[in-house]
Design a protein around this motif. Structure first.
Motif, mmCIF file in Angstrom:
data_model
loop_
_atom_site.group_PDB
_atom_site.id
_atom_site.type_symbol
_atom_site.label_atom_id
_atom_site.label_comp_id
_atom_site.label_asym_id
_atom_site.label_seq_id
_atom_site.Cartn_x
_atom_site.Cartn_y
_atom_site.Cartn_z
ATOM 1 N N ASN A 35 0.805 -1.218 0.000
ATOM 2 C CA ASN A 35 0.000 0.000 0.000
ATOM 3 C C ASN A 35 0.841 1.272 0.000
ATOM 4 O OD1 ASN A 35 -2.559 -1.173 -0.140
ATOM 5 N ND2 ASN A 35 -2.534 -1.619 2.043
ATOM 6 N N LEU A 36 2.133 1.161 0.217
ATOM 7 C CA LEU A 36 2.989 2.349 0.266
ATOM 8 C C LEU A 36 2.969 3.118 -1.051
ATOM 9 C CD1 LEU A 36 4.832 4.012 2.029
ATOM 10 C CD2 LEU A 36 6.708 2.479 1.440
ATOM 11 N N GLU A 37 2.947 2.400 -2.146
ATOM 12 C CA GLU A 37 2.917 3.057 -3.449
ATOM 13 C C GLU A 37 1.652 3.904 -3.614
ATOM 14 O OE1 GLU A 37 3.062 1.832 -8.162
ATOM 15 O OE2 GLU A 37 3.785 0.395 -6.685
ATOM 16 N N LYS A 38 0.532 3.468 -3.006
ATOM 17 C CA LYS A 38 -0.739 4.186 -3.133
ATOM 18 C C LYS A 38 -0.700 5.564 -2.478
ATOM 19 C CE LYS A 38 -3.452 -0.052 -3.084
ATOM 20 N NZ LYS A 38 -4.355 -0.894 -2.300
ATOM 21 N N ILE A 39 0.162 5.747 -1.480
ATOM 22 C CA ILE A 39 0.178 7.014 -0.738
ATOM 23 C C ILE A 39 1.433 7.844 -1.000
ATOM 24 C CG2 ILE A 39 -1.382 6.138 1.044
ATOM 25 C CD1 ILE A 39 1.071 5.737 2.859
ATOM 26 N N THR A 40 2.223 7.435 -1.999
ATOM 27 C CA THR A 40 3.444 8.161 -2.374
ATOM 28 C C THR A 40 3.171 8.933 -3.657
ATOM 29 O OG1 THR A 40 4.789 6.413 -1.375
ATOM 30 C CG2 THR A 40 5.897 7.881 -2.911
ATOM 31 N N SER A 42 3.071 10.174 -7.242
ATOM 32 C CA SER A 42 3.412 9.407 -8.449
ATOM 33 C C SER A 42 4.676 9.930 -9.123
ATOM 34 C CB SER A 42 2.245 9.405 -9.435
ATOM 35 O OG SER A 42 1.934 10.731 -9.815
ATOM 36 N N GLU A 43 4.952 11.224 -9.009
ATOM 37 C CA GLU A 43 6.142 11.780 -9.665
ATOM 38 C C GLU A 43 7.448 11.242 -9.076
ATOM 39 O OE1 GLU A 43 4.530 14.915 -6.770
ATOM 40 O OE2 GLU A 43 3.671 13.654 -8.327
ATOM 41 N N MET A 44 7.372 10.566 -7.934
ATOM 42 C CA MET A 44 8.576 9.967 -7.355
ATOM 43 C C MET A 44 8.915 8.630 -8.009
ATOM 44 S SD MET A 44 8.520 10.909 -3.362
ATOM 45 C CE MET A 44 10.232 10.424 -3.263
ATOM 46 N N GLY A 45 7.987 8.081 -8.803
ATOM 47 C CA GLY A 45 8.247 6.813 -9.473
ATOM 48 C C GLY A 45 8.539 5.682 -8.495
ATOM 49 N N PHE A 46 7.899 5.713 -7.334
ATOM 50 C CA PHE A 46 8.135 4.713 -6.286
ATOM 51 C C PHE A 46 7.643 3.346 -6.743
ATOM 52 C CE2 PHE A 46 6.803 2.269 -2.645
ATOM 53 C CZ PHE A 46 7.853 2.426 -1.765
ATOM 54 N N ILE A 146 5.857 14.980 0.384
ATOM 55 C CA ILE A 146 5.452 13.569 0.468
ATOM 56 C C ILE A 146 4.384 13.384 1.542
ATOM 57 C CG2 ILE A 146 6.223 11.248 1.146
ATOM 58 C CD1 ILE A 146 8.952 12.012 -0.200
ATOM 59 N N PHE A 147 4.616 13.957 2.728
ATOM 60 C CA PHE A 147 3.661 13.757 3.821
ATOM 61 C C PHE A 147 2.388 14.574 3.634
ATOM 62 C CE2 PHE A 147 7.115 11.480 5.658
ATOM 63 C CZ PHE A 147 6.480 10.492 6.381
ATOM 64 N N GLU A 148 2.465 15.730 2.988
ATOM 65 C CA GLU A 148 1.242 16.470 2.651
ATOM 66 C C GLU A 148 0.415 15.685 1.638
ATOM 67 O OE1 GLU A 148 2.791 20.256 1.410
ATOM 68 O OE2 GLU A 148 2.591 21.109 3.435
ATOM 69 N N HIS A 149 1.082 15.075 0.664
ATOM 70 C CA HIS A 149 0.390 14.236 -0.322
ATOM 71 C C HIS A 149 -0.270 13.045 0.389
ATOM 72 C CE1 HIS A 149 -0.366 12.017 -4.048
ATOM 73 N NE2 HIS A 149 0.053 10.958 -3.377
ATOM 74 N N LYS A 152 -3.445 14.160 2.316
ATOM 75 C CA LYS A 152 -4.601 14.390 1.433
ATOM 76 C C LYS A 152 -5.126 13.081 0.849
ATOM 77 C CE LYS A 152 -2.950 18.956 0.205
ATOM 78 N NZ LYS A 152 -2.128 19.689 -0.747
ATOM 79 N N THR A 153 -4.217 12.208 0.431
ATOM 80 C CA THR A 153 -4.611 10.924 -0.151
ATOM 81 C C THR A 153 -5.393 10.089 0.855
ATOM 82 O OG1 THR A 153 -2.698 10.950 -1.624
ATOM 83 C CG2 THR A 153 -3.750 8.806 -1.234
ATOM 84 N N LEU A 154 -4.917 10.031 2.092
ATOM 85 C CA LEU A 154 -5.593 9.237 3.116
ATOM 86 C C LEU A 154 -6.936 9.839 3.504
ATOM 87 C CD1 LEU A 154 -2.558 8.296 5.356
ATOM 88 C CD2 LEU A 154 -3.823 6.800 3.794
ATOM 89 N N GLU A 155 -7.017 11.155 3.552
ATOM 90 C CA GLU A 155 -8.294 11.815 3.836
ATOM 91 C C GLU A 155 -9.327 11.385 2.804
ATOM 92 O OE1 GLU A 155 -9.398 14.554 6.123
ATOM 93 O OE2 GLU A 155 -7.876 13.469 7.282
#
Length: 161
Positions: A35-40, A42-46, A146-149, A152-155
């Motif tokens: 699930n880490l990829e879902k909350i990172t 996308s521009e980081m290419g994780f 990263i943490f702001e993203h 927002k993603t988790l909200e």
């Protein structure tokens, strides 16, 4: 809320977020490395490059590719060093872009049925003065982004449930 403090050449980032699900669901989501990829962002290419077929457990090694600068990807290897079910887990970098990375993920059940998550990341940047300059110029900003993203993603993700 995100704070970053410096002490003894180490930086510590701390953040908290209340999410709209009970602790059992929060634990199930966050203890699954997939699930880490879902909350990172996308521009980081994780991308996880190792096979991850189990929830987090002590001794688990996970390998990633991640963009550390535009056009520059790095291999990153972490180990899950401690796990206490529905309470916390810790991952530590074994190889990667930081000189040191120690990430504590804490989960607290709230009386309103929600979960309070706290992250504490202690990290050290390589390259001495140049590393500290990089922290000032872009690493701090990147970590906050990263943490702001993630916030927002988790909200959005858990409000839909």
């Amino acid at each position: 809320m995100i704070t970053i403090k410096k002490h003894s050449g180490i930086y510590t980032l701390e953040t908290t977020q209340e999410i709209n699900i009970p602790i059992r669901e929060a634990w199930s989501f966050f203890s699954s490395p997939n699930n880490l990829e879902k909350i990172t962002p996308s521009e980081m290419g994780f991308k996880i490059t190792s096979e991850v077929d189990k929830k987090a457990y002590a001794g688990q090694i996970i390998t990633y590719k991640v963009g550390i600068l535009p056009g520059i990807k790095s291999n990153w290897v972490t180990e899950i060093t401690h796990v206490e079910n529905e309470s916390f887990f810790i991952d530590e970098q074994r190889f990667g872009p930081y000189k040191m990375w120690h990430h504590e993920h804490w989960f607290y059940s709230q009386t309103n049925g929600k979960t309070l998550m706290k992250d504490k990341i202690s990290y050290k940047i390589p390259l001495g003065f140049l590393g500290h300059l990089a922290q000032t110029l872009f690493i701090k900003k990147q970590l906050i982004t990263i943490f702001e993203h993630r916030f927002k993603t988790l909200e959005t993700y858990f409000d839909e449930k």
